[in-house]
Design an enzyme around this catalytic site. Structure first.
Site, short mmCIF file in Angstrom:
data_model
loop_
_atom_site.label_atom_id
_atom_site.label_comp_id
_atom_site.label_asym_id
_atom_site.label_seq_id
_atom_site.Cartn_x
_atom_site.Cartn_y
_atom_site.Cartn_z
N ALA B 240 63.99 61.39 -32.58
CA ALA B 240 62.85 60.94 -31.78
C ALA B 240 62.68 59.43 -31.82
CB ALA B 240 61.58 61.64 -32.25
N HIS B 241 61.70 58.94 -31.10
CA HIS B 241 61.44 57.51 -30.97
C HIS B 241 61.14 56.85 -32.32
CE1 HIS B 241 57.09 58.07 -31.52
NE2 HIS B 241 57.27 59.21 -30.88
N ASN B 242 61.67 55.66 -32.49
CA ASN B 242 61.40 54.82 -33.66
C ASN B 242 61.91 55.40 -34.98
OD1 ASN B 242 58.91 54.10 -31.65
ND2 ASN B 242 59.56 52.33 -32.87
#
Lengths: 344, 344, 344
Positions: B240-242
């Site tokens: 997922a993001h980051n």
């Protein structure tokens, strides 16, 4: 496309109770019935809907006896569910099948393409590929070098097939599936880095197999990952390198089978089941949803649970698990009672 | 491709016991050996197969001492497994690598393409993209605006790379993987609807990373989702993001790492592991298959279980769990006994 | 793209504490701040970073009172998080949107394309398709026969949409998603083989829906699989045939919903949740990560666990579960004590 009730009943060998001349142009679920559509009632659980349905006609089992009045015309058949499946077959067969090579596509001069084949635009057929007769390859597929796809198989849009894959007759591969990607094999070096173990095997898919959208089947490290005849695989399923799946086994969505495991014939793996690597799952095995299989499973077993065990045992364990707070309370009560007894 | 046993032994620096002139045209697993193939025996567990194998030749460790007669010719090497890996490397390197730009493809006039690059048909190289030397981009890939792919990296068919992605040298991205899709970020409004939080970060993948088929790596909301050097990711994995994944960490199929979590170096995440969001998983951590990680994990730990905890603790818990019906029975027996004692 | 702090503050209606003329060319997380970037501080948990950040400017809530000296220029706004979202919207809107039909693409003469549409190269628009205004269809998409895509919807690269799909306005479908693939329906025959049940329904996606990369949504057997308005679906999610998902429900990555289940409005399904088939999950339901839902869930409930149950109950069970070794020990102690008592 429109048929009369009379025509449908004739096709199915059924008996009409009601208006023979009603026009039917679609099918619908009995609980969502609309005028002009045909529904079916096979499961008695849904019987109540037949008294209210807005469908024009309903397929029912020959022995169905209504307990109230029914608006819809009935078509009585030996087996309503099978009759419906027959109609759906007829419907699907009535959709014209595409043939021919769409432009632009990329077909190697060394590829061998059968008769009555469809190759959709933007598909890529690499060197040495053999495509059988009546095969449909929808747009944007990649068929890697030296792969073989046998007669009547349908490859939906965007499927990627690595070199040297073998796919049998009458298979269906849904959009986005990847077949033959590298097995996940690395040798850890002394400095902690991983060196790739080149994967030089392939994938062999026998006849009558269906593979769901965006599923992935890795090639073998050596030899073949094998999906035997009649296997049905749902969406987003992972089959690792050197796995072998026996005839007529079904796997629901998001199942994963790790490297070098074998799954026997006629098994049913429900959604999200995971099978660890190097295991042997026997024939006629059932894994309920989300089961994690971490040891061999013998023929005919049903396994369930986070670390899958025999289902009847698991159910007994789970019954106690669900009442753990009460068990804990009871043990504390016993402690107190014993303290009291000792204090006496 | 065909080699004699003599040639193979010379290449590996091995000693031949048997016929030096046998012709070898493929490799096979020892238990599935066929004439004309070379197998290997490294794990003593498989020794029994060497006495029955139909392989023409078998790679064995120098110290291997047969206990029965062997039909196959032996090639003795210091380490049979490593020798096999060397041969497989040689085999893969012998496959000719495609070079050049196939037609039709779409290459922006502002893209910058290195030397000896392969761009397969129907691939799309957007504005401002930079492609290093010896990069292979197989058919039907999409390389979004301003992305950079460094030297020697292989992008298999149908990979989709969103704008502004950075991919290092010597990486392999398998078919269907998606890199840089939007992070899953929404702000719930008072009326229950969700407003999209635009995701303006990117994905950075360092050198020597391998990413499996149909895996997905989201871009950062701001900044970068980072996959460090030497990470190996299997099929159908979600990052997922980051998220940040440390060097030489491996993730098996169907793992998921939720937003803003970091996974340290040299970790091993087995199949279907899930890591919740905003967590810190240390270095050298092992998560066994299907573990759900819901809190930080310190360096060197092994965690397991539905809600992942320390493995040694979990094993003790699980041992009792599996015997819950008996524990329940015992508590009931104790209850009866106490009742009896009190009744006395 | 470069703005001064003055311009940004004016756009947001904020107050500047510090240098109005600083130039900002990007945003960054406060803990990774760099000169020339703008960060934000909304969560007090991160306050310590503001005293050390290298960002040139920081968005803060109007009521923020620093406890130490701050190097960065501050922009005070009513709600720093919302202000950031506004800026990110502005940034995204500043990226030029592609329009026009790229060559080569395949557009049926019977397709109907709206105004200001983008169709990327190698995309395939089949017969009878209707595309609304301002729709973006990125490269390598397949839009099957008679599908409809309404205004302003964005379809990223490589999405595959089966015939007869309906997609509403303002939707986003990420790369590699497959919509409308066959439901997983087979009838087992007496000889153990499976006969395909043809799937003649479709998928209906209402307005404002976002679907993640490589997710799969199957068509209905009959009727429609329905994703209602405002639903947000993350990557690698599986939605089976005849599922219905209510308005504003969100599903995190790797969720799977089995056939014919309905999920209500405003639900939150965390990562890897699985919902078995033919179930009814009510409105405002929360399933924590990895929950396996095997029975109906009523409105407003939170469920968790391998076999999902009410969360508060599950937490109590889990508390005892984690201490099972001690419980086991205690039961054994009680056994001994009773033995002693009886021996007295």
């Amino acid at each position: 496309m429109e048929f009369t009730v009379r025509q449908i009943a004739a096709f199915l060998g059924g008996e009409v109770i009601g208006d023979h001349d009603l026009k039917i142009n679609n099918v619908s679920k009995i609980e969502e019935g609309k005028p002009g559509t045909l529904s079916f009632l096979a499961n008695p659980k849904y019987e109540s809907f037949i008294y209210e349905t807005k469908s024009s006609a309903v397929l029912v089992n020959r022995d169905f006896k209504p307990s109230h009045q029914i608006q819809a015309t009935l078509i009585k058949v030996p087996d309503a569910y099978k009759a419906l499946a027959q109609l759906m077959d007829m419907y699907v067969q009535s959709i014209p099948v595409k043939k021919g090579i769409e432009i632009p596509s990329f077909i190697s001069t060394t590829a061998n393409i059968g008769t009555d084949v469809y190759v959709g635009a933007f598909s890529y057929i690499a060197d040495g590929v053999k495509i059988g007769n009546n095969v449909q390859i929808h747009p944007q597929c990649w068929i890697g070098r030296d792969s073989v796809i046998a007669d009547n198989t349908i490859i939906f849009a965007g499927v990627k097939i690595y070199p040297d894959t073998r796919i049998g007759k009458n298979c269906i591969v849904h959009a986005g599936a990847v077949i033959g990607s590298d097995g996940f094999g690395f040798a850890q070096q002394e400095d902690g880095t991983y060196k790739k173990l080149h994967q030089i095997g392939n994938v062999v898919i026998e006849d009558d197999v269906e593979i769901g959208a965006n599923s992935t089947i890795d090639c073998a490290t050596m030899g073949s990952t094998i999906i035997h005849k009649g296997v049905k695989i749902d969406n987003l399923v992972q089959i690792a390198h050197n796995v072998e799946v026996g005839e007529n086994t079904v796997m629901a969505a998001q199942v994963g089978v790790a490297g070098s495991s074998t799954v026997g014939k006629n098994c049913q793996l429900a959604g999200k089941v995971g099978i660890a690597g190097h295991l042997k799952v026997g024939n006629n095995v059932t894994c309920t949803a989300k089961t994690g299989v971490t040891s061999n499973v013998s023929d005919g077993k049903t396994v369930m649970g986070f670390y899958g065990i025999d289902a009847s045992r698991y159910r007994r364990i789970n019954a106690v698990f669900r009442n753990l707070p009460e068990l804990f309370y009871e043990v504390n009560q016993l402690k107190k009672e014993i303290k009291n007894i000792k204090a006496e």
